[in-house]
Motif scaffolding. Sequence first.
Motif, PDB file in Angstrom:
ATOM      1  N   ASN A 170     -84.045  33.425   7.754  1.00  0.00           N
ATOM      2  CA  ASN A 170     -83.426  32.822   6.575  1.00  0.00           C
ATOM      3  C   ASN A 170     -82.704  31.519   6.910  1.00  0.00           C
ATOM      4  N   ASP A 209     -85.482  28.988   7.356  1.00  0.00           N
ATOM      5  CA  ASP A 209     -85.971  28.641   6.011  1.00  0.00           C
ATOM      6  C   ASP A 209     -85.024  27.661   5.330  1.00  0.00           C
ATOM      7  N   MET A 243     -86.534  32.781  -1.167  1.00  0.00           N
ATOM      8  CA  MET A 243     -85.338  32.351  -1.879  1.00  0.00           C
ATOM      9  C   MET A 243     -85.103  30.862  -1.640  1.00  0.00           C
ATOM     10  N   THR A 244     -84.932  30.107  -2.697  1.00  0.00           N
ATOM     11  CA  THR A 244     -84.629  28.684  -2.578  1.00  0.00           C
ATOM     12  C   THR A 244     -83.177  28.435  -2.983  1.00  0.00           C
ATOM     13  N   HIS A 245     -82.688  27.282  -2.606  1.00  0.00           N
ATOM     14  CA  HIS A 245     -81.276  26.950  -2.826  1.00  0.00           C
ATOM     15  C   HIS A 245     -81.183  25.552  -3.428  1.00  0.00           C
ATOM     16  N   GLU A 286     -85.846  23.878   4.177  1.00  0.00           N
ATOM     17  CA  GLU A 286     -85.703  23.489   2.772  1.00  0.00           C
ATOM     18  C   GLU A 286     -84.822  22.245   2.632  1.00  0.00           C
ATOM     19  N   GLY A 315     -75.487  34.736   0.921  1.00  0.00           N
ATOM     20  CA  GLY A 315     -76.636  35.616   0.761  1.00  0.00           C
ATOM     21  C   GLY A 315     -77.709  35.442   1.813  1.00  0.00           C
TER      22      GLY A 315
END
Length: 296
Positions: A82, A85, A1-3, A89, A20
């Motif tokens: 997460n 991550d 999942m990227t943001h 990112e 999330g």
Amino acid sequence: MTHAREKSQWEEEGWCIVEGIFSDDEVRAVQQALPDLFPTAEEFARDDDPERNRPFRVDSHSVMPQFPFESAALNSMVLHDNVIDLAQEFLEVTDMRLYQAMLSAKYSNGAPDDEQLLHVDYGNHTLVVPRPEVGYQQLELFIYLSDVTPETAATRMVSRRLTTDIPTERTYLSPAEYAHLYQAEVPATGPAGAILAYRPDVYHRGVRMTGPDAARFMVHVSYKPVDTDWLGSQAWPGAAEGMAWHRFMQQANVRQLTMLGFPAPGHRYWNEETLRGVAKRYPLLDMTPWRQASRP
């Protein structure tokens, strides 16, 4: 999942809310650990234990339990895959270090100092001043453990777009001189489990609770690129003789330990003697990754 959307806001405005990251069960597990560390909102409002409540009426920052925690759920949240991550990112680096992890609590009718001036955090996070390029800046995270609203002390944030002309050395801003920025501040609201991510050069401030009989709990987590010795807050070796650390080591994995500065598998530190010694120091740590990486 990227943001991508959140990251863009973080870069341009200086902050964003990310949701999330955690499951509901993970958030509940951490919430269940809180009564051992802080009074509940109800206990504080009734003043069940005046001695326990007193620090939060004088200086809420005087009681801030630090990583490693007695709660495995809290330790897992700080070093959650997460979260790592997300930090990688936003910072656009993979080789990072966790440099801060602590808990805080605020209550209705709490300390007057809970109402802060607008400020930037680099004053006590770095020996120098922020540099915005990749590889030099850190990421600060507030992980909400309760629902955070304007009435329950949501941190007030000011867009970086409005502060570009402020000299770097101005780490605190007076309401008299910068009234327009106090009027432009925005509450960083979010449900339990949400994360406020912000940059070291964004002006923000904590505020007092205005809602009745309420409490706000959160974890302060900060990551930085490796080889940035001028950035820091906590030092993990100081906790390494404690039982909380040894319990954490029973469940820690390679990625988590690397984030703490533990030598990664294949690092030049490892040889037959150090592999044997670390295995004896932490009998329940699975040393297989380090042994395999050290084989000729």
